[in-house]
Structure formats: C-alpha cells, structure tokens
Design an enzyme around this catalytic site. Structure first.
Site, PDB file in Angstrom:
ATOM      1  N   VAL A   2      31.260  44.571  47.138  1.00 15.64           N
ATOM      2  CA  VAL A   2      31.416  45.603  46.113  1.00 15.64           C
ATOM      3  C   VAL A   2      30.284  45.511  45.096  1.00 15.64           C
ATOM      4  CG1 VAL A   2      32.854  46.391  44.189  1.00 15.64           C
ATOM      5  CG2 VAL A   2      33.923  45.764  46.362  1.00 15.64           C
ATOM      6  N   CYS A   3      30.023  44.301  44.591  1.00 21.51           N
ATOM      7  CA  CYS A   3      29.034  44.123  43.527  1.00 21.51           C
ATOM      8  C   CYS A   3      27.664  44.639  43.954  1.00 21.51           C
ATOM      9  CB  CYS A   3      28.948  42.644  43.151  1.00 21.51           C
ATOM     10  SG  CYS A   3      27.643  42.290  41.945  1.00 21.51           S
ATOM     11  N   GLY A 136      39.245  52.102  28.862  1.00 17.68           N
ATOM     12  CA  GLY A 136      38.293  51.500  27.938  1.00 17.68           C
ATOM     13  C   GLY A 136      37.960  50.070  28.283  1.00 17.68           C
ATOM     14  N   GLY A 137      37.945  49.755  29.583  1.00 13.70           N
ATOM     15  CA  GLY A 137      37.558  48.424  30.030  1.00 13.70           C
ATOM     16  C   GLY A 137      36.069  48.347  30.301  1.00 13.70           C
ATOM     17  N   ILE A 139      34.177  48.337  33.118  1.00 14.12           N
ATOM     18  CA  ILE A 139      33.544  49.251  34.073  1.00 14.12           C
ATOM     19  C   ILE A 139      33.350  50.627  33.457  1.00 14.12           C
ATOM     20  CG2 ILE A 139      33.847  50.448  36.275  1.00 14.12           C
ATOM     21  CD1 ILE A 139      35.284  47.956  37.320  1.00 14.12           C
ATOM     22  N   GLY A 225      41.001  50.178  36.456  1.00 19.27           N
ATOM     23  CA  GLY A 225      41.227  48.891  37.108  1.00 19.27           C
ATOM     24  C   GLY A 225      40.910  48.941  38.591  1.00 19.27           C
ATOM     25  N   ARG A 226      41.088  47.786  39.246  1.00 21.12           N
ATOM     26  CA  ARG A 226      40.799  47.677  40.669  1.00 21.12           C
ATOM     27  C   ARG A 226      41.976  47.030  41.395  1.00 21.12           C
ATOM     28  NH1 ARG A 226      35.718  48.938  41.911  1.00 21.12           N
ATOM     29  NH2 ARG A 226      35.934  48.007  43.969  1.00 21.12           N
ATOM     30  N   ASP A 266      37.603  39.092  45.146  1.00 20.18           N
ATOM     31  CA  ASP A 266      38.562  40.022  44.547  1.00 20.18           C
ATOM     32  C   ASP A 266      39.902  40.020  45.263  1.00 20.18           C
ATOM     33  OD1 ASP A 266      36.454  40.678  42.947  1.00 20.18           O
ATOM     34  OD2 ASP A 266      36.427  42.807  43.428  1.00 20.18           O
ATOM     35  N   HIS A 398      12.490  28.433  18.836  1.00 12.96           N
ATOM     36  CA  HIS A 398      12.541  29.377  17.719  1.00 12.96           C
ATOM     37  C   HIS A 398      11.335  30.301  17.779  1.00 12.96           C
ATOM     38  CE1 HIS A 398      13.175  30.874  13.629  1.00 12.96           C
ATOM     39  NE2 HIS A 398      11.871  30.677  13.414  1.00 12.96           N
TER      40      HIS A 398
END
Length: 424
Positions: A2-3, A136-137, A139, A225-226, A266, A398
């Site tokens: 999937v990714c 509102g997640g 993905i 969602g998935r 998953d 720095h």
C-alpha cells in the site's frame, strides 16, 4: 505494498510539490517574489508515477538478483500449505501474509467518480474548485494539504472534536491554526449524514451542534480509516480466524494460530504503518529461517506529513494523563530556535516526557518542518533506555532544528539556558 504504490510514497511526492509552492508564497515575506506558479498537472502526475516506478523497479531488481520468483495476481488460500494465484498453484512450507489494508467506505454513498478514497485522490485529473475531506486524520489532512497548494478550496469535516485525535493537542494546534487560515472550513464534532450526486457537484448534508447547512462540492475525499484485508484471502481454508475488522491475530513471533503461517503489517491491525510492517517482516523472516526472534519494539513512531509536519513516539502526554502515569515534561517553542527563525517557520514546538527520578525518556513529539526526520533520535533514545541527561549531553549541531530536542531535554531537567524553564 500500500505504502509504495498507493500510499506514503506517491503522497509524499505530491506533498513535496505542495511545499515548493508554499515556499514560493512564503518567500515574499523576506523580499523574494516569483509570481504565481504555472501548474502542469499532467506532468506532476507523471512525475509522481516515476518516483513510484523507480522504487518498484528497484524491488523487482532485488528479487531477481536474489533468485526470488515473483507471481503477480489475486491470491486465495486453498489449504495451510497452498495458495492459488489465478490458474497457478503455489505450495509452501511456511508463509508470511502481508496483504495490507484498504480504505474504509461510508455506507450508502452514491456511485459517483467525484467521490473518491485516498487511492483515488492520488490520481490528479486537474484540481477541483472545491474539495470536502471527510475525516480529520493523517491521511485526509495530507491530501488536503496537496489540493490546497494546487489551488482548490478545501473543507475538512471530522466527527470528533479535534484533528488527529491520537496526537497531543499542543502538537496539533500549530497545524490547525495554519490550515484554519487557509482552508474554507474545518468542521469539528460534525457528522456527514448524507451525500447526493448532482450535476453541479456532490451535495453533502451534516449534523452536529455547529453543523452548517448542506453544501455542494466538486469533489469529496472519504478518509475515515482503513480496514485490514484478512477477509479477502479465504483464510478459513487454513484454519486461521479473522476478526470482524479483517485483522489476523499474531503472537510475538508474528506467528498466526497456524504454526507455519505468519502475518505482518496492516493485516495484523493498528498501528497501520509501513515501518512497523517492515520491522515485523524481519521478525517473521528470521523465525521462518529457524531463529527464535520476537517483536520487541519499544516505540513505533508516527508522522503526519502535513504542513507543518507532526511527529511523535513513545508515551504521549494525553495517554500519560489518561493512564495516570507520572511524568515530567520539557517544552521548547521553535521561536527560540535560530534555524526555525531563519527559515521563517517559528510556529513549531518540541516536547519531551521523562520519568520522574530516573529521567528516562518516556516519549516525545514535535511539530514543524522536518518533524518526521527529527523523531528518529527520540525513537533511538527510547529503545536504548536513554535519559534526558543523555540527550542534553549529546552535542547537537548549531543552528539546526534538532537542537530543539536537546533544549527540551534540558528544560525537563530545569537546566535550559536557551529558554526560561525553571525546574518545577
């Protein structure tokens, strides 16, 4: 994967393009102006595909060099020793199931090409004038960032009262402030109650205390969602049970209830993240090879590649409060970072949670550009059992954003000099 194919790789390519557009806009504040960008959507979509193609081609090359036979097609189990892929039967002594997940659908949606999931949203066919993101997640917000940069008027609707519910509120706040100023609307605590396909767009109705009247959008992205794909493999032929979410249960060796079959990624449930799946894959492969290895990751980092990025690992402050875990905290606003000021992005924040007494790192999070790159140091610190003292005595270059991790660790001890944060 999937990714690689329809997830994090193509979306990050598009998010990079979005960041370039945003940087051009931001440069005007310090005297550099390029004018409005000219978008070649066809070329942008083509370039995204080239990125994916390079990686998939590389994997194919690795498989060839290692003499791995690759069979392409839709698979189903016929027993605990065999699968069928089309007309081909493939027998095995051991098997690792890595069949991933798919987007969750909302019930009773119209069958209309203008309503898409995350996979469909990656297919650029010219940016719509308006887009509603349902969810509102991570993905949904990542794709919202892309379409906003391409000139679309974006609205987001979320059922809960916050964006990215699993993340600490103070990390989400800078993101919410930025997109609140750019997007048409962010509707929290609001439910989508219906969609109607019309010639002029998708008419969406809402409910909730502050829900708006019905609105019409050119395109709707459903990102709620998935769901794991365990229900699509006919695993009943093996004796493996799949729960009602499509998830396969595994033990610490990644072994399923059938001794010679393992599962990773998953399909084993949350968190559904590619780096977790890869980690599990190593564990499973080593056990197949005869080793006795367990999954023992102390921390699974999470990153929202939004603008600004948000990253966290280990115990969140929200979870610590809910679980009544005692902790001490060090925070540093990026307004104290010379590097953040020099790149005109001082809205960020870094925080570190430590165990009282020992100072052991329990978790950390940050919000700002490249937060996803900064979190790896925290993951390593958690894995090694490092303390705030270890972090603060590690010399950071720095001026960098990574310095904020050191300063936050010092703040947790009450010894920070870059900010005023006396020990509580």
């Amino acid at each position: 994967g999937v990714c690689l194919n329809v997830g994090c790789i193509p979306s990050k390519a598009l998010l990079h393009a979005a960041r370039v557009i945003a940087e051009v806009e931001e440069a005007e504040s310090f005297g550099i102006s390029y004018g409005s960008p000219k978008l070649d959507i066809e070329r942008l979509d083509e370039w995204k595909g080239e990125v994916v193609g390079k990686l998939t081609g590389g994997l194919a090359g690795l498989a060839k060099r290692r003499k791995i036979k690759v069979v392409t097609g839709e698979a189903r189990f016929t027993s605990a020793q065999e699968i069928e892929v089309g007309d081909e039967k493939v027998g095995f002594d051991s098997c690792i199931v890595a069949a991933g997940s798919r987007p969750v659908d909302l019930p009773d949606l119209p069958d209309d090409d203008r309503i898409v999931d995350s996979t469909g949203a990656l297919q650029l066919e010219g940016p719509p004038k308006s887009l509603l993101v349902v969810g509102g997640g991570i993905i949904g917000l990542e794709m919202a960032c892309v379409y906003d940069a391409l000139g679309t008027k974006v609205s987001v609707v979320e059922l809960t009262d916050t964006l990215i519910p699993e993340c600490d509120r103070d990390l989400v706040k800078p993101l919410q402030k930025r997109i609140g100023e750019r997007y048409e609307a962010i509707m929290l605590g609001t439910e989508v109650t219906g969609m109607e396909a019309q010639k002029s767009g998708i008419k969406v109705s809402f409910s909730g205390e502050d829900a708006p009247e019905s609105e019409r959008y050119d395109k709707v992205l459903v990102a709620v969602g998935r769901r794991a794909n365990g229900d699509r493999l006919e695993l009943e032929a093996t004796g493996i049970e799949v729960d009602d979410r499509g998830v396969i249960a595994v033990d610490e060796h990644q072994r399923t209830s059938v001794e010679n079959i393992y599962a990773i990624g998953d399909i084993t449930g949350e968190p559904m993240l590619a780096h977790r799946g890869s980690y599990q894959g190593i564990v499973a492969a080593e056990n197949v090879a005869g080793e006795d290895v367990i999954y023992d990751a102390r921390s699974v980092p999470a990153v929202a590649y939004t603008d600004p990025e948000i990253a966290w690992a280990g115990l969140t402050e929200s979870d610590a409060k809910e679980q009544e875990v005692e902790y001490e905290i060090g925070k540093v606003p990026w307004a104290a970072s010379g590097r953040a000021l020099a790149i005109e992005r001082d809205e960020g924040l870094t925080k570190v949670l430590t165990e009282p007494g020992s100072g052991r790192i329990l978790g950390a999070g940050m919000v700002g550009p490249n937060a996803g790159e900064l979190i790896a140091e925290i993951v390593h610190a958690i894995e090694m059992g490092s303390t705030a003292t270890d972090l603060s005595l590690t010399m950071h270059p720095h001026p960098t954003l990574s310095e904020t991790v050191r300063i936050a660790a010092e703040a947790a001890q009450g010894i920070a000099t870059d900010i005023y944060a006396p020990k509580r």
